[in-house]
Design a protein around this motif. Sequence first.
Motif, mmCIF file in Angstrom:
data_model
loop_
_atom_site.group_PDB
_atom_site.id
_atom_site.type_symbol
_atom_site.label_atom_id
_atom_site.label_comp_id
_atom_site.label_asym_id
_atom_site.label_seq_id
_atom_site.Cartn_x
_atom_site.Cartn_y
_atom_site.Cartn_z
ATOM 1 N N ALA A 23 42.460 46.707 42.964
ATOM 2 C CA ALA A 23 41.913 45.673 43.855
ATOM 3 C C ALA A 23 40.515 45.242 43.407
ATOM 4 N N MET A 24 39.681 46.216 43.043
ATOM 5 C CA MET A 24 38.322 45.884 42.603
ATOM 6 C C MET A 24 38.348 45.046 41.339
ATOM 7 N N GLY A 25 39.236 45.380 40.405
ATOM 8 C CA GLY A 25 39.331 44.617 39.166
ATOM 9 C C GLY A 25 39.732 43.177 39.418
ATOM 10 N N ILE A 26 40.723 42.985 40.288
ATOM 11 C CA ILE A 26 41.184 41.626 40.599
ATOM 12 C C ILE A 26 40.092 40.825 41.303
ATOM 13 N N ARG A 31 35.867 36.665 41.197
ATOM 14 C CA ARG A 31 34.518 36.307 41.652
ATOM 15 C C ARG A 31 33.595 35.924 40.505
ATOM 16 N N THR A 32 33.713 36.615 39.376
ATOM 17 C CA THR A 32 32.744 36.428 38.286
ATOM 18 C C THR A 32 33.347 35.906 36.991
ATOM 19 N N MET A 114 32.910 45.340 35.267
ATOM 20 C CA MET A 114 34.344 45.417 35.009
ATOM 21 C C MET A 114 34.673 46.639 34.154
ATOM 22 N N TYR A 115 33.821 46.923 33.179
ATOM 23 C CA TYR A 115 34.003 48.133 32.374
ATOM 24 C C TYR A 115 33.946 49.371 33.274
#
Length: 276
Positions: A23-26, A31-32, A114-115
């Motif tokens: 979820a955080m990756g998506i 967003r960025t 993201m990393y």
Amino acid sequence: MIPTISIVFMAISALVSIGLPVAMGIIWHKRTGARASSLLIGAAVFVVFAGILENICHGLVLYGSGSCAAFMQSNLWAYGLYGALAAGVFEETGRFCAFKLLFKNKNDRCESVMYGIGHGGVEAVLVSGLTMISYIVISVIVNAYGGMAGLAALGIGEDTVSVLMTAFTDTEPVMYLVSCIERIMAMAFHISMSVLVFAAVKQEGRGWYYPLAIGLHALLDLGAMAFQTGLIKSIIATEGYVLVFTALCALLAVRVYRGMAEQRREPDQNYTVDKE
């Protein structure tokens, strides 16, 4: 029999450990515009540096036949200090190498986050997610067969069955949620360290962020090592230490992250916006 509430909490922990990084990756990508390749690199680097290289080092230092291993096994302080420092050195060096070698055309600060999602996410999946899934399977088998007979039917040795049953029956259900909380804190910490090391590589004069990240990582793990070796008896005190320390590291990372945005707007800095 294993309480149903324990199985429910195991499922919640597994869902969070696997679903949160996805979820955080998506969300971060939308967003960025940060690329999925940064997440995959983070995951791969964790596997290589923490999963393979660090374990090879542990095998030589902690479990070898020499005097070093004997000393480590007989000295809890040395064992704990080594374990904490090794984690910091291998994981932060992995980040440094990745940003130095694989992020030459990725200069936007959002790629560091993201990393970090990939680095912390694969750890969450491997350490907690898959473990909880295996616990759920074992619990269902135990309850379906009415106890130890179910595990014995799978060909698991009697000693192993006894240990598993003792572990499940002695563990308070809420402790499975503690594992879930630990993964959330670990994700925040990994993202924070990724921002620091990214700045060390991309910003002139900030190279000292790299050894700082190693030191911070070692200090964080020192709390867990102290608990595992029995130097600290309270799990609440240990988790409290990790929570406060992670929060402070996150605040530092936010400041560094914002500083990178200011640096990138300066015309004399060697930063380019990735157009890909």
